[in-house]
Design an enzyme around this catalytic site. Sequence first.
Site, short mmCIF file in Angstrom:
data_model
loop_
_atom_site.label_atom_id
_atom_site.label_comp_id
_atom_site.label_asym_id
_atom_site.label_seq_id
_atom_site.Cartn_x
_atom_site.Cartn_y
_atom_site.Cartn_z
N CYS A 2 -0.28 -24.69 -8.59
CA CYS A 2 -0.93 -25.97 -8.34
C CYS A 2 -0.17 -26.72 -7.26
CB CYS A 2 -0.91 -26.81 -9.60
SG CYS A 2 -1.38 -25.93 -11.07
N ARG A 27 -2.75 -22.86 -1.10
CA ARG A 27 -2.12 -22.25 -2.28
C ARG A 27 -3.15 -21.74 -3.28
NH1 ARG A 27 3.12 -25.31 -3.04
NH2 ARG A 27 2.84 -25.20 -5.27
N TRP A 71 -4.52 -24.88 -10.35
CA TRP A 71 -4.81 -23.43 -10.45
C TRP A 71 -4.68 -23.16 -11.94
CZ3 TRP A 71 -5.94 -18.81 -8.06
CH2 TRP A 71 -5.46 -17.65 -8.65
N ASN A 97 2.83 -29.13 -12.70
CA ASN A 97 2.78 -27.70 -12.34
C ASN A 97 3.67 -26.97 -13.33
OD1 ASN A 97 1.38 -28.41 -10.11
ND2 ASN A 97 2.98 -27.87 -8.63
N GLY A 98 3.26 -25.80 -13.77
CA GLY A 98 4.13 -25.01 -14.65
C GLY A 98 3.44 -24.70 -15.97
N GLU A 469 0.92 3.94 -4.95
CA GLU A 469 0.84 2.53 -4.57
C GLU A 469 1.62 2.28 -3.26
OE1 GLU A 469 -0.85 0.06 -5.09
OE2 GLU A 469 0.34 -1.66 -4.49
N LYS A 473 -0.11 0.70 0.00
CA LYS A 473 0.40 -0.53 0.62
C LYS A 473 0.62 -0.30 2.11
CE LYS A 473 -0.10 -2.96 -1.39
NZ LYS A 473 -0.74 -3.42 -2.58
N GLU A 476 -2.78 0.13 4.06
CA GLU A 476 -3.64 -1.05 4.23
C GLU A 476 -3.07 -2.07 5.21
OE1 GLU A 476 -4.75 -3.36 0.72
OE2 GLU A 476 -2.84 -2.93 -0.23
N HIS A 492 1.33 23.19 -3.27
CA HIS A 492 -0.05 23.64 -3.52
C HIS A 492 -0.99 23.19 -2.40
CE1 HIS A 492 1.20 25.07 -7.41
NE2 HIS A 492 1.77 23.89 -7.64
N LYS A 591 -9.83 -9.87 -0.09
CA LYS A 591 -8.95 -10.08 -1.25
C LYS A 591 -9.63 -9.70 -2.55
CE LYS A 591 -5.14 -11.27 -3.20
NZ LYS A 591 -4.05 -10.27 -3.12
C1 AGP Z 1 -4.50 -3.98 -3.06
O1 AGP Z 1 -3.52 -4.25 -2.15
C2 AGP Z 1 -5.87 -4.01 -2.53
N1 AGP Z 1 -6.12 -5.26 -1.92
C3 AGP Z 1 -6.97 -3.51 -3.45
O2 AGP Z 1 -6.76 -2.14 -3.66
C4 AGP Z 1 -7.14 -4.19 -4.83
O3 AGP Z 1 -6.07 -3.85 -5.66
C5 AGP Z 1 -8.46 -3.74 -5.47
O4 AGP Z 1 -9.53 -4.15 -4.67
C6 AGP Z 1 -8.63 -4.25 -6.88
O5 AGP Z 1 -8.64 -5.64 -6.91
P1 AGP Z 1 -8.53 -6.43 -8.27
O6 AGP Z 1 -7.20 -6.17 -8.85
O7 AGP Z 1 -8.74 -7.87 -7.87
O8 AGP Z 1 -9.64 -5.93 -9.16
#
Ligand code: AGP
Length: 596
Positions: A2, A27, A71, A97-98, A469, A473, A476, A492, A591
């Site tokens: 927040c 934020r 938030w 906040n918190g 992962e 990372k 992307e 393999h 996002k």
């Molecule tokens: C992660 O860095 C990506 N932006 C993407 O893979 C994300 O994790 C995926 O779209 C799932 O999103 P969510 O956790 O909001 O469901």
Amino acid sequence: MCGIIGYTGPRVATEVILDALKKLEYRGYDSAGVAISGSSIQIHKDKGEISVMESTLPHFLGGVGIGHTRWATCGKPSKPNAHPFADCTGSIALVHNGIIENYAEIKRKLIEDGHIFTSETDTEVLVHLIEKHNHGDLRQALVAALSEVRGTYAIVLLQKDSDRILATRKENPLVVGLGVGENFVASDVTALLNYTNKVLYVMDDEIVELDPRKVTIYDPSGIPVERKPSLINWSADEAQKGGFEHFMLKEIFEQPEAIRNTLRSNLEAVESGNLLSKTDFPSIKIVACGTSYHAALVGKYVLEKVAKVPTTVELASEYRYGSGAKEHPLVVLISQSGETADTLAAAREARRRGCQTLAITNVVGSTLTREVDEVFYTRAGPEIGVAATKTFITQLIALYLIAMRVGDGRRSLSRDDLRAFRSELLRLPQVVRSVLDSSPQVEEATDMLVEARDIFFLGRNINFPIMLEGALKLKEISYIHAEGYAAGELKHGPLALLDSKTPTVAACPRDHTYDKMLSNVAEVQARDSPVLAIGFQGDRDLEQVASKVILVPEVPPLFSPFPITVALQLLSYYVAKRKGCSIDKPKNLAKSVTVE
Ligand code: AGP
């Protein structure tokens, strides 16, 4: 997180507050509000964007006010849950906040004493608790109220007929802005930069009193302290990122706090059995997309090892094609946003199949929370960078806590096991902090990767999904093609692709997979692929076999995903930075993915 602003001075307070709140919009928030002091306290708040609240804001004329962007963490996003909150008589109002951990217990007692509540929030108990202790000295009342509270906070408080504002903090940011004939207090310097660049940082448990003429900071024993103002020369953009170059880096560095908050607000429910009151399901299925899917894969190892419950993992986009087993597993749906279309569809399908459902999400009131039987909230705070970092690490925390709860419920963990598990979890903020402290070492290691077109990420057992992962990372945000593999799979197929221009990143914690990982590293180096190995501090053997080594603090094998994840996040970030990529907003990505 927040946003908070407080103002006392000759200007129209609502104008300052609205301007400051807009500076805090980045934020993330779901509702906003203001309170202005005069012969009475006038409050105006609403759900949604600041402009929604502003469009119906009456002409409050006072020069003393507080404002907030919320938030949601406790209680859904709604007008009644928006801040500020006033006490029963309308004499004081506050923003917060918190998280107040013991709010339910305090609220129960206050209701018995006749206090009337209008929201579902933990914050509202604070204003009533201060009211209960207020016998004329508001600062003393604040101190007395906080002595009953367990949790974290930044609080800004005003009273009617007074130009004085009080503020305090514990583990939440709070900064005072010094003006001429006016003063400010905020959660973030961004809110202050239009008015002053002279600030005082408030420390935990200190209380600040501000009026237009002066600012006094009291230490926890009530003694005024001298503090030299700091001069801020950040631009607004730099200030939003807290001095970090990108939101992603800021969010990587916020992880110790995010872990602490997630533990703090869920440990009690886990230990008291309030989370998952029934644990006798035959199996668990975890369903998610992207990074959340990788968290799910880690969860499978933890749940099977700790809670001894058979666990399967499925991509949310594939779940609907299964016919559904005869038995009814607990279905855990993971989504940081709570809005991912495929995960929502899977939640509906799981319920249609008659399964008990549990969501892990970071967004209170998100659609997913309305589609499931039970919700586990991670407390990472808003994540702005498209690449998930602090939400991923808190999803891991959620899964470890769920494993602890299920293990306890099914009696597969002894009291001693539970105690040891708990203490390792509590140590994690420190472990993560220490990886962050070694970020220059990680940055230096990017020399090996920055020119590559393809990179392999290898791991075994619980660190196999961590390397998936790591690869996601990197691809992307840096647009380098990266593939995560279980190290045993190398021979393999993928071995055919290795050469001196194709580096490999290998997770080599000293655990039961160590010897085999070392053989894989040798195997890769024999094909001229340079290896960057991530191992535990004190491991001298690794240097003998790998081209470059990143060392992270040693933890028990089950907890190694935490330090290794952070090293991989930093690695991706620094590679992408060197390549000049758009780190916070990678091309073609959003996002939250709200289409199937
Ligand atoms: C992660 O860095 C990506 N932006 C993407 O893979 C994300 O994790 C995926 O779209 C799932 O999103 P969510 O956790 O909001 O469901």
